[in-house]
Write an enzyme that holds these catalytic residues in place. Structure first.
Site, PDB file in Angstrom:
ATOM      1  CD  GLU A  80      80.240  32.315  30.360  1.00 46.20           C
ATOM      2  OE1 GLU A  80      81.326  32.901  30.240  1.00 46.20           O
ATOM      3  OE2 GLU A  80      79.180  32.732  29.843  1.00 46.20           O
ATOM      4  CG  PHE A 105      81.829  34.364  33.670  1.00 44.23           C
ATOM      5  CD1 PHE A 105      81.266  35.616  33.856  1.00 44.23           C
ATOM      6  CD2 PHE A 105      83.086  34.293  33.085  1.00 44.23           C
ATOM      7  CE1 PHE A 105      81.934  36.768  33.471  1.00 44.23           C
ATOM      8  CE2 PHE A 105      83.755  35.439  32.689  1.00 44.23           C
ATOM      9  CZ  PHE A 105      83.184  36.683  32.878  1.00 44.23           C
ATOM     10  CG  HIS A 142      86.561  39.988  36.013  1.00 46.59           C
ATOM     11  ND1 HIS A 142      85.777  40.883  35.322  1.00 46.59           N
ATOM     12  CD2 HIS A 142      87.194  39.236  35.082  1.00 46.59           C
ATOM     13  CE1 HIS A 142      85.948  40.698  34.026  1.00 46.59           C
ATOM     14  NE2 HIS A 142      86.785  39.712  33.856  1.00 46.59           N
TER      15      HIS A 142
END
Length: 337
Positions: A80, A105, A142
């Site tokens: 990323e 992310f 997440h």
């Protein structure tokens, strides 16, 4: 045909499939991959648009763009930081990069790269991120429950939290035309359709009254606008009148509209967001009201300041107070208090 396994309460037992990022209710109208299709449409008119992803093309709906424009699609792998650095470089050369990944992310793993290589350099990069807030049941790794707080703290960053497929489709060409860095939350896959029924039109920096009401004003963004509209319809049967002010742009905030609506006397003011109560829309609105001398009865609906549990999304939404039924319960209690 196999009968569903029921819980002791008589409800169907939820399986692990309920942990994925689907927020559509049973029988609700949806539209597939609105971001991917809208980006393809925008790219037809804008040859400078390119798409980048960090090994998540299928899970951010960018695979649709990749199929239409394979020569303008960049698969950066699980990197990323590299992806956002490359996006900054592409923007410096005149391209308009749309960089996609999961919100956790972008907001956590690559924050410094976004801050330094994109925002400080005022690069024209569009950061579009799936799984915002509590739209994944897979636990804190997440669940991007603090992304809005982090992104709105970056100078010059436009921050957008769209409600549904209709708004995502409208937002894509608008942010492509907008000069400067943008962070936009993304609902992916089969995305609910809600705002098209209200003749809604997305504009950067503009809040819109979706529904008027006399008892409560709910100032909401993203998924919580959809949930609040559902709650308002239910509460109407109990003669509770709920106004809904949708605020898709968290930064820059539409201060004039918020102050005008919150300044109407006699209404409880509630901010509802799919985000921690720390640093998001709720605190932005509270600060705005205080600085302008307004002091209505004020409450927040949002996620607690803690690492959230893993589990099935319907269960988690009930547990943390952002389901339709939970919103109804909270509003009733506050009005009665």
């Amino acid at each position: 045909m196999t009968k569903p396994v029921l819980t002791s309460s008589g409800k169907p037992r939820l399986t692990t499939s309920a942990m994925i990022a689907s927020i559509a209710g049973e029988g609700q109208r949806t539209k597939p991959a609105p971001f991917g299709h809208a980006l393809v449409a925008a790219a037809k008119e804008r040859p400078e648009i390119v798409g980048l992803t960090a090994d998540l093309g299928k899970y951010t709906d960018l695979h649709i763009f990749a199929q239409a424009y394979p020569d303008r699609f960049y698969q950066m792998g699980m990197a990323e930081q590299v992806m956002f650095g490359a996006a900054s470089g592409l923007a410096a050369e005149g391209f308009t990069p749309f960089a996609t990944t999961y919100a956790v992310f972008a907001s956590r793993r690559a924050y410094d790269f976004i801050h330094q290589t994109i925002a400080e350099e005022d690069r024209n990069v569009k950061i579009v991120c799936a799984l915002p807030g509590l739209t994944s049941g897979y636990g804190p790794s997440h669940q991007a429950t603090e992304d809005l707080a982090l992104m709105r703290a970056i100078p010059g960053m436009t921050v957008i939290d769209p409600c549904d497929a209709h708004e995502i489709e409208q937002a894509v060409p608008v942010i492509a035309d907008h000069r400067g860095p943008v962070y936009m939350r993304l609902l992916r896959g089969q995305v609910p359709l809600v705002l098209d029924e209200y003749g809604y039109r997305f504009e950067i920096g503009k809040a819109k009254v979706i529904r008027d009401g006399t008892d409560v004003l709910v100032i909401s963004s993203g998924l919580l606008t959809m949930r609040t509209l559902e709650a308002a319809a239910k509460l109407a049967a109990d003669k509770v009148s709920v106004a809904v002010l949708h605020v898709p742009t968290i930064k820059p905030l539409d201060t004039a509209t918020i102050l005008a609506e919150a300044g109407k006397t006699g209404r409880l003011v509630v901010v509802a967001e799919n985000h921690t109560v720390v640093g998001g829309l709720g605190e932005a609105v509270a600060g705005l009201l205080m600085r302008n001398g307004l002091s209505p009865r004020f409450r927040q609906i949002g996620l607690p300041d803690e690492f959230l549990a893993a589990g099935a999304l319907p269960t988690l939404h009930d547990r943390y107070g952002i389901s339709t039924d939970a919103i109804c319960t909270s509003l009733k209690a506050w009005l009665a208090g």
